[in-house]
Design a protein around this motif. Structure first.
Motif, PDB file in Angstrom:
ATOM      1  N   LEU A 277       1.427   6.686  -6.860  1.00 38.45           N
ATOM      2  CA  LEU A 277       0.388   7.690  -7.078  1.00 38.45           C
ATOM      3  C   LEU A 277       0.948   9.100  -6.901  1.00 38.45           C
TER       4      LEU A 277
ATOM      5  N   GLU B  56      -9.304  10.978  -8.262  1.00 38.75           N
ATOM      6  CA  GLU B  56      -9.186   9.531  -8.105  1.00 38.75           C
ATOM      7  C   GLU B  56      -7.914   9.183  -7.325  1.00 38.75           C
ATOM      8  N   ILE B  57      -6.816   9.864  -7.631  1.00 36.04           N
ATOM      9  CA  ILE B  57      -5.551   9.621  -6.941  1.00 36.04           C
ATOM     10  C   ILE B  57      -5.688   9.951  -5.458  1.00 36.04           C
TER      11      ILE B  57
ATOM     12  N   GLU C 279      -7.533   5.965   0.841  1.00 34.38           N
ATOM     13  CA  GLU C 279      -7.953   4.588   1.117  1.00 34.38           C
ATOM     14  C   GLU C 279      -6.748   3.733   1.520  1.00 34.38           C
ATOM     15  N   ASN C 280      -5.642   3.854   0.787  1.00 33.48           N
ATOM     16  CA  ASN C 280      -4.434   3.105   1.126  1.00 33.48           C
ATOM     17  C   ASN C 280      -3.928   3.464   2.516  1.00 33.48           C
TER      18      ASN C 280
ATOM     19  N   ASN D 233       1.054   4.214  -2.868  1.00 35.24           N
ATOM     20  CA  ASN D 233       0.957   5.651  -2.633  1.00 35.24           C
ATOM     21  C   ASN D 233       2.141   6.388  -3.236  1.00 35.24           C
TER      22      ASN D 233
ATOM     23  N   GLU E  84      -7.743   7.250  -3.736  1.00 34.25           N
ATOM     24  CA  GLU E  84      -7.004   5.991  -3.604  1.00 34.25           C
ATOM     25  C   GLU E  84      -5.899   6.104  -2.550  1.00 34.25           C
ATOM     26  N   ARG E  85      -5.204   7.234  -2.518  1.00 35.19           N
ATOM     27  CA  ARG E  85      -4.162   7.441  -1.512  1.00 35.19           C
ATOM     28  C   ARG E  85      -4.759   7.431  -0.099  1.00 35.19           C
TER      29      ARG E  85
ATOM     30  N   ARG F 285       0.824  -1.213   0.000  1.00 32.91           N
ATOM     31  CA  ARG F 285       0.000   0.000   0.000  1.00 32.91           C
ATOM     32  C   ARG F 285       0.858   1.263   0.000  1.00 32.91           C
TER      33      ARG F 285
END
Length: 74
Positions: free
Chosen positions: A33, A53-54, A60-61, A30, A57-58, A26
């Motif tokens: 990303l 979106e990035i 969430e990670n 990141n 996702e970051r 993860r």
């Protein structure tokens, strides 16, 4: 040390290794990303959708890494 205790210790070690592997995966995601994020920003692109979106996702990670690390504290 009994055979059962050894087996439990080995299982616990496997779980810790699995959690640490996921944490590393993860954090590496990141980092990737971040690179893409800065490339998009430097291009002065109007691609706001991908930037959002990035960021999602970051986040969430990072949340998953936090939960995984809390599991190790137990």
């Amino acid at each position: 040390m009994s055979e059962r205790s050894k087996d439990e210790l080995i299982e616990a070690q496997k779980q810790v290794i699995g959690v640490l592997f996921e944490v590393i995966k993860r954090l590496q995601a990141n980092n990737d990303l971040d690179e893409e994020y800065f490339q998009i920003i430097s291009e002065d692109s109007k691609n706001k959708t991908r930037l959002n979106e990035i960021i999602v996702e970051r986040t969430e990670n990072a949340e998953i890494v936090g939960r995984l690390l809390k599991e190790l504290e137990i």
